[in-house]
Structures are given as structure tokens and as C-alpha cells.
Design an enzyme around this catalytic site. Structure first.
Site, short mmCIF file in Angstrom:
data_model
loop_
_atom_site.label_atom_id
_atom_site.label_comp_id
_atom_site.label_asym_id
_atom_site.label_seq_id
_atom_site.Cartn_x
_atom_site.Cartn_y
_atom_site.Cartn_z
N ASP A 190 0.83 -1.21 0.00
CA ASP A 190 0.00 0.00 0.00
C ASP A 190 0.86 1.26 0.00
O ASP A 190 0.53 2.26 -0.63
CB ASP A 190 -0.93 0.02 1.21
CG ASP A 190 -1.98 -1.07 1.12
OD1 ASP A 190 -2.16 -1.61 0.01
OD2 ASP A 190 -2.60 -1.39 2.14
N LEU A 219 -13.32 -24.50 -31.31
CA LEU A 219 -12.76 -25.85 -31.37
C LEU A 219 -13.85 -26.83 -31.71
O LEU A 219 -14.99 -26.69 -31.27
CB LEU A 219 -12.19 -26.22 -30.00
CG LEU A 219 -10.94 -25.49 -29.53
CD1 LEU A 219 -10.71 -25.76 -28.06
CD2 LEU A 219 -9.75 -25.97 -30.34
N LYS A 263 -9.28 -27.42 -20.50
CA LYS A 263 -10.21 -26.53 -21.20
C LYS A 263 -10.97 -25.75 -20.13
O LYS A 263 -11.87 -26.28 -19.47
CB LYS A 263 -11.17 -27.31 -22.08
CG LYS A 263 -12.05 -26.41 -22.94
CD LYS A 263 -12.81 -27.21 -23.97
CE LYS A 263 -13.53 -26.31 -24.97
NZ LYS A 263 -14.27 -25.22 -24.42
N ARG A 320 -14.22 -12.46 -27.41
CA ARG A 320 -14.17 -13.20 -28.66
C ARG A 320 -15.22 -12.69 -29.65
O ARG A 320 -14.98 -12.61 -30.84
CB ARG A 320 -14.40 -14.69 -28.37
CG ARG A 320 -14.40 -15.55 -29.57
CD ARG A 320 -14.34 -17.02 -29.17
NE ARG A 320 -14.37 -17.85 -30.35
CZ ARG A 320 -15.50 -18.29 -30.90
NH1 ARG A 320 -16.65 -18.00 -30.36
NH2 ARG A 320 -15.46 -19.03 -31.99
S1 IVH Z 1 -7.31 -22.71 -27.77
C1 IVH Z 1 -8.36 -22.63 -32.05
N1 IVH Z 1 -6.98 -23.53 -25.32
O1 IVH Z 1 -12.47 -22.98 -25.73
C2 IVH Z 1 -7.92 -22.53 -30.66
N2 IVH Z 1 -9.10 -22.67 -25.95
O2 IVH Z 1 -14.09 -23.71 -28.25
C3 IVH Z 1 -8.98 -22.11 -29.76
N3 IVH Z 1 -10.74 -22.64 -24.14
O3 IVH Z 1 -13.15 -19.89 -27.19
C4 IVH Z 1 -8.54 -21.67 -28.46
N4 IVH Z 1 -9.43 -23.47 -22.58
O4 IVH Z 1 -12.77 -19.98 -24.67
C5 IVH Z 1 -7.84 -23.00 -26.22
N5 IVH Z 1 -6.55 -24.28 -23.16
C6 IVH Z 1 -7.38 -23.75 -24.05
C7 IVH Z 1 -8.71 -23.40 -23.72
C8 IVH Z 1 -9.55 -22.87 -24.71
C9 IVH Z 1 -10.64 -23.01 -22.86
C10 IVH Z 1 -11.99 -22.12 -24.74
C11 IVH Z 1 -11.86 -20.79 -25.37
C12 IVH Z 1 -12.33 -20.94 -26.79
C13 IVH Z 1 -13.09 -22.21 -26.72
C14 IVH Z 1 -12.99 -22.92 -28.04
#
Ligand code: IVH
Length: 667
Positions: free
Chosen positions: A38, A84, A116, A137
């Protein structure tokens, strides 16, 4: 005039603060205490106030700044944010692997495996070494400009420590931890505000708040999983991860390089086994071909890369029939609708009930008796109805009617205009009465063990308990109580002992235990600190209560009304006679203790006498700190039963390990 010396001073202060933020928020190994932090912060803000031209957008003082935004600008992503494709079982992972193998035509390849995270994907753009913008996004091509809100997340660096990298785009996930989500929802509920469905929605809602000061008050976290830059030679995805770590981004520790799809499956299994124990929500594993050249060869089809796939864990979602909606009346009189469903098995347990929270929720989701509904179980294990399958609705169904009278006592219900709840306003309502008792003896209030709901009901039914102060008079009826069916000397004496023990509970627990509307644990603590005892609080005016930090007008009004009510005044007097603590005391454990002062503790395993929060409170009140991970800087690891890997780490680092009895000696 700003001299070079002053500039340098500001730079040094900023670096020190950034370093402290990194150690605290990313490594969880703080090396300076809050006070020093602080002071650094104050020194920098004073300097910037004196010389406003010193303020740079990446100064830590700018993490919360600016007027609330009217609306979010749109930012176009330089590289689209792809989604994905999903897989739900190992056959689908095999299919993915076959496609990769075919396209790569015999080349060797390996996979990077990551968690994920179930949060919100964001993109952060750095130019000339500074964070210049952050976006959601959105539709993958353009998203909302959430730069101000992102800056409040202190684990996200505002600049790069490494001069070699100045321009880059970093992607990752913003999320809220499971326990923080529960706390936020409890606060929302106490305020009568809208409830969030899960941690992910809470994070999304928070990022979309217009006022970054409000965002700063919400515990957002971040994990980075991607970096694009032309200034480093990266040949694999995992090189990118290493670079992110070097640039001091928070990167989740659990990731792996898998030589083949079988190793990927092993990773998936091990993560799924750990899932429920993680402090944040994940919904699967992301599998990425590690080599960036091979990623390019594989390319993208319809907005998803061919080089990556999500392996989604078994759904924590199920569909069942909502048979009826019943109404529950809580201790404050609030009427809560509860869904009674055909039992279904979901993620480890059978579910047949779920709270529908309030009638606004029922209306918003148009939930009706007889509907087929989707239910979901978050990491918090509380099932929720997330959706109605409208196409399965029977033609004769009718919207659920708003209640008019209390389902328990038949008294008319009232709904305050600015709240979502209907209340039974009959203080004598049996449902409210038992609710008040359950709350009073509960873990976070007086913590009287052995006095559960059914025993309370028995004692109330027999006329021994009219209000909570009668609990302390049960001892006068010992001879009659031990004669009751199902009881005996031993069980009654245990209960009486628990009751006597509860007299030691501090004032704020008693205040919370009274069950005053809108007075949660935090508010009770704030009130106890601000007023010190019940009499000061009772004689305080509405204005005085309202002027306390963190106490809003609604809370103040509720407290004031409660304390000025004849019935509650009488109750408080009876509690005083019974010897209940109605005054904040400086107990020994609250005073600073040389054994704890300035020492860092890590807790692992289960203690016998203390819950984790209690142990933490004791350490902190003695002047110590509790950290979540063991490092060389840890002074003590306090190990209970079934300690985790922290104990091994402590041993390997030579950190002193103490058990519960040693801890008590220190106290
Ligand atoms: S890679 C093409 N890595 O999953 C690569 N995504 O469906 C896409 N997400 O919008 C991103 N953990 O919000 C990646 N370790 C990870 C992730 C991740 C969560 C989410 C992200 C993305 C969604 C894709």
C-alpha cells in the site's frame, strides 16, 4: 518540472508494484506485506498526482480508472478467434488422430494437452511493450473492447518485462473460481439481486460491466494459453507457453506433451479424476498438435482448426420431468419455489430437487409443472434447472401462478417493490420459526452441534423452545428432556455441552445468528467492528448505520428496523441474561502473536478441531499469512490428516512441518 530523477523514481515504483503483483497473483508467493504494498502504491499515486504527465496507461494506478463506459467499442481481431470442434469419447479422439496422421502423411508429430477452462476467451494486444487493448471473442472476427475491465485483473501484466518482445497478441481465459462464484451469488441473494447461473456467466457478466470500479471488486482470474508474435522464434505451441511464462503471464501448471493419442487419453483421464477438486471450472481437455509448422499444414475448416480438438467431459447435464413446484418458506419469510423432479443420476448423485430461486426466474425461463427440463450441475454440486424443453411441453400446460398466501401458515404474502422475493410477513409462521432456529445454531453462527433440525422440531413441538434464547434455558429442563423418546442422559448432556460452549462465540457470529434480513456474515463482521457492541448499534440512528463503509441503505434500514422492534429488543435482553457475548472482544487470539507475526503458513490436509477458514483466521489475526502453495519462503506447513502433495514439497524444500498440537502450542 519533471526531472529524470523523478521519472526514474516512478519507474522503479511501478516495477516494484508489478513485481509484487506477479508474486502475489501469479506465483501466490507474496514477498512483501500488504502494508508495504500500500505504501508503494501511495507513493506512486502521490507522485503521479504531483506530476500528472508521469501517468502512463500501463501504470498500476491505471488498473481502475476512467469514467464508466456508455457502451463498448468494437475491436476487430487481427487474427480470427477460432472455435474448437468437440469430441466426447475416445473413439472420436481416435478419429481426430487418424485425420491428423493422414494429412501429415507419415511425419512424426506430438500433442500439447491443456485444460479446457470454462470461462470467457479474451484477446490482449501489446504494442511497444504495453497492453493497448483487450477484447472478447465476440463473433470470432470482432469483439467488445473490454480494455478497462481487463486492466483490473492484477495477474495480467500491463507491460512486458523483456525488451526483446514488444509486440504480441496473447489469448487466454478469464474465469471466476468456484468458491468466489458461490460467494458472489450469496451476496446477490442477500441484496435481492439477480442470481448468476454459474461461474462462467458470472465472469461474462462481470466483463460486461460498464464501470471498471465495480469490476475491480469482483475476483476475476486469468490463464494465458496462446501467444502470437513475430519477435520470437517459436516452433511449437509449448514454446509459446514457455514464452508466456517468461513474460510473467499466469499459465496453468497442468499441461503435458503427449507422444501419441494414448498418452493424450491418459492425460484426459487424469484430469477428469481431478476435476471436482480443482478450484475453478473446466469442461474438458484441449488437444493441440504441438508443431506450429504442422498446425499450418493441417489448416482450418469452417472456423475450427484441424490441428486441435476439445475432449469434453461427460455431460454434467441431464433431462428430466419437472413433476411439481413446491414452495418453501425460509427464516426471513422469503418464499422460494423448488422444483420436484423425476429422480435422475447426474455426475455422482441422484437429483430430484432443485431450487428455482424466485418467481422472476420461473417467469423468465417460463418453467411450468409437467415440463421436461434440462438440469445442470456445476462444480458447486448444486443442481440448477437451466432450460425448459418447450417442444416437449404438453398442450394443456399453464404458466405457474404467482403465490398469494403463505403455503405454511396461510398468511397473505407481500412483495417489496425493489425485490424479487415474496415474503410471508407473519413472524409466528412455523416455517420462519424453525428456520430462525436452524440458522442460529448453524456452523457459521453459534455452531451448536447436535442440535439438528429434527431435534429442534421436537423441542419446539414440546414447547421448550419459543425463541432462540430458550436454547440457553434447556438446561433447566434436563430431567424432562432425558425422558423424551429417543434421547437419554448422554445425548442430552452432549447437546447441553454444545450449547454452553456456544456462549464463547464472538459478537459478530451472534449478530449473524439473529438472522436479520440482509445481514450476512460479512455485514455482521463490519457492524461488529464499527459499533463494538449491541447497545451502540441499537442506539445508532439510521444515518449512522448507513454511513458505515459497505453498508447500503437497504441493509441499514433492515438493521435499524430490527433493532427497534419490541420483540427483537426483548430477545436481545434474554440473550444477554443467558450470558451470550454481545460485545466485540479482543481475545488472545486476535492480538498479534510473535509466533505468527510476519510468518507464512501453508495449510494441507484436514485438521481435527479447526476448519480451514478458522485456522486461517487464527494465523492472520496473529499477524501471519496463509499462502496456497509451498515455496522456500514458506515458514511452516501445517499438516492435518490426509495431507496432499504440499507436504512432500515442504519436505523436499526443508520447510518446517507442524501438526495440530504444535499449532495449538503456538497459539
Ligand atoms: S485454444 C483454435 N486452449 O475454448 C484454438 N481454448 O471452443 C482455440 N478454451 O473460445 C482456443 N481453454 O474460450 C484453447 N486451453 C485452451 C482453452 C480454450 C478453454 C476455450 C476458449 C475458446 C473455446 C474454443
Amino acid at each position: 518540472m519533471v526531472t529524470e530523477e523523478i521519472r526514474k523514481k516512478a519507474r522503479i515504483l511501478r516495477d516494484k508494484i508489478a513485481d509484487a503483483d506477479y508474486k502475489y497473483y501469479v506465483l501466490a508467493e507474496p514477498d512483501i506485506d500488504d502494508y508495504k504494498y500500500d505504501m508503494l502504491f501511495k507513493e506512486l499515486s502521490d507522485l503521479e498526482k504531483q506530476f500528472p504527465e508521469l501517468v502512463t496507461p500501463d501504470s498500476p494506478t491505471q488498473r481502475v480508472s476512467g469514467a464508466p463506459a456508455k457502451e463498448f467499442r468494437t475491436i476487430e481481431h487481427r487474427i480470427p478467434m477460432l472455435s474448437l470442434s468437440n469430441s466426447y469419447n475416445f473413439e472420436e479422439l481416435n478419429d481426430f488422430d487418424s485425420r491428423v496422421r493422414n494429412i501429415l502423411g507419415g511425419e512424426k508429430y506430438e500433442y500439447a494437452c491443456e485444460l479446457k477452462f470454462d470461462g470467457i476467451a479474451v484477446s490482449l494486444v501489446y504494442e511497444n511493450g504495453r497492453l493497448i487493448s483487450a477484447a472478447t471473442r465476440g463473433d470470432g472476427f470482432k469483439g467488445d473492447d473490454i480494455t478497462q475491465n481487463i486492466k483490473t485483473i492484477r495477474s495480467i501484466p500491463l507491460n512486458f518485462p523483456d525488451a526483446k518482445i514488444s509486440d504480441a497478441e496473447v489469448r487466454g481465459e478469464v474465469f471466476i473460481k468456484k468458491d468466489d462464484f458461490l460467494r458472489i451469488n450469496q451476496q446477490q441473494e442477500a441484496k435481492g439481486g439477480k442470481l448468476f447461473a454459474n461461474a462462467r456467466n458470472t465472469a461474462a457478466g462481470t466483463l460486461k460491466l460498464k464501470d471498471s470500479r465495480q469490476v475491480a471488486g469482483r475476483p476475476l482470474n486469468f490463464f494465458a494459453y496462446y501467444i502470437f508474435t513475430s519477435q520470437a522464434r517459436l516452433s511449437t505451441h509449448l514454446d509459446g507457453i514457455s514464452l508466456l511464462k517468461k513474460l510473467k503471464f499466469p499459465v496453468n501448471a497442468k499441461y503435458a506433451c503427449a507422444k501419441n493419442i494414448d498418452e493424450v487419453k491418459k492425460f484426459c483421464d487424469s484430469v477428469e479424476a481431478e476435476r471436482d477438486g480443482l478450484p475453478y471450472e473446466i469442461d474438458g481437455v484441449v488437444v493441440k498438435v504441438n508443431s506450429l509448422t504442422q498446425q499450418e499444414t493441417l489448416g482450418t475448416v469452417s472456423r475450427s482448426p484441424r490441428w486441435a480438438i476439445a475432449y469434453k467431459f461427460k455431460a454434467k447435464e441431464a433431462v428430466t420431468k419437472l413433476e411439481k413446484i413446491v414452495l418453501q418458506v425460509g427464516r426471513t419469510g422469503a418464499v422460494t419455489p423448488v422444483a420436484i423432479m423425476q429422480p435422475v443420476f447426474l455426475a455422482g448423485s441422484t437429483i430430484s430437487r432443485a431450487t428455482l430461486h424466485n418467481f422472476d426466474e420461473i417467469k423468465r425461463k417460463d418453467i411450468r409443472e409437467g415440463d421436461y427440463v434440462k438440469i445442470e450441475k456445476g462444480g458447486d454440486v448444486i443442481p440448477k434447472v437451466t432450460e425448459v424443453l418447450k417442444d416437449k411441453r404438453s398442450p394443456g400446460s399453464k404458466p405457474y401462478p404467482l403465490p398469494k398466501v403463505c403455503p405454511v401458515c396461510g398468511h397473505k404474502l407481500e412483495k417489496p417493490e425493489d425485490e424479487v422475493y415474496y415474503y410471508c410477513v407473519n413472524y409466528e409462521c412455523p416455517a420462519q420459526n424453525i428456520g430462525r432456529f436452524i440458522h442460529f445454531v448453524g456452523r457459521n453462527s453459534m455452531e451448536i452441534e447436535g442440535l439438528g433440525e429434527s431435534i429442534l422440531e421436537t423441542f419446539i413441538g414440546r414447547g421448550y423452545l419459543k425463541d432462540v434464547s430458550d436454547i440457553y434455558r434447556l438446561k433447566d429442563h434436563r430431567d424432562e428432556l432425558i425422558e423424551l423418546e429417543g434421547f437419554g442422559e448422554k445425548s442430552i448432556d452432549n447437546i447441553l455441552e454444545g450449547i454452553e460452549g456456544s456462549k464463547k462465540k464472538p459478537f459478530d457470529k451472534v449478530l449473524f445468528g439473529l438472522g436479520i434480513r440482509h445481514v450476512g456474515e460479512r455485514v455482521a463482521k463490519v457492524l461488529s467492528d464499527a459499533f463494538g457492541d449491541i447497545d451502540a448499534l441499537r442506539s445508532a440512528s439510521l444515518e449512522e448505520i448507513r454511513s458505515v463503509n459497505e453498508i447500503g441503505p437497504k441493509i441499514a434500514e433492515s438493521i435499524h428496523a430490527y433493532l427497534n422492534d419490541r420483540r427483537s429488543s426483548a430477545l436481545i435482553e434474554r440473550l444477554r441474561e443467558a450470558g451470550i457475548c454481545l460485545k466485540k472482544e479482543k481475545s488472545a487470539s486476535v492480538a498479534s502473536n510473535e509466533n505468527f507475526k510476519g510468518r507464512t503458513f501453508v495449510l494441507t490436509g484436514t485438521l481435527e478441531k479447526y476448519r480451514r477458514e478458522q485456522a486461517q483466521e487464527l494465523i492472520e489475526s496473529g499477524g501471519g499469512k496463509v499462502s496456497s502453495s509451498v515455496s522456500k519462503k514458506t515458514d511452516y506447513v501445517l499438516a492435518g490428516a490426509d495431507p496432499g502433495s504440499k507436504l512432500d514439497k515442504a519436505k523436499s524444500l526443508g520447510v518446517k512441518v507442524i501438526d495440530e498440537s504444535e499449532f495449538e502450542k503456538m497459539l
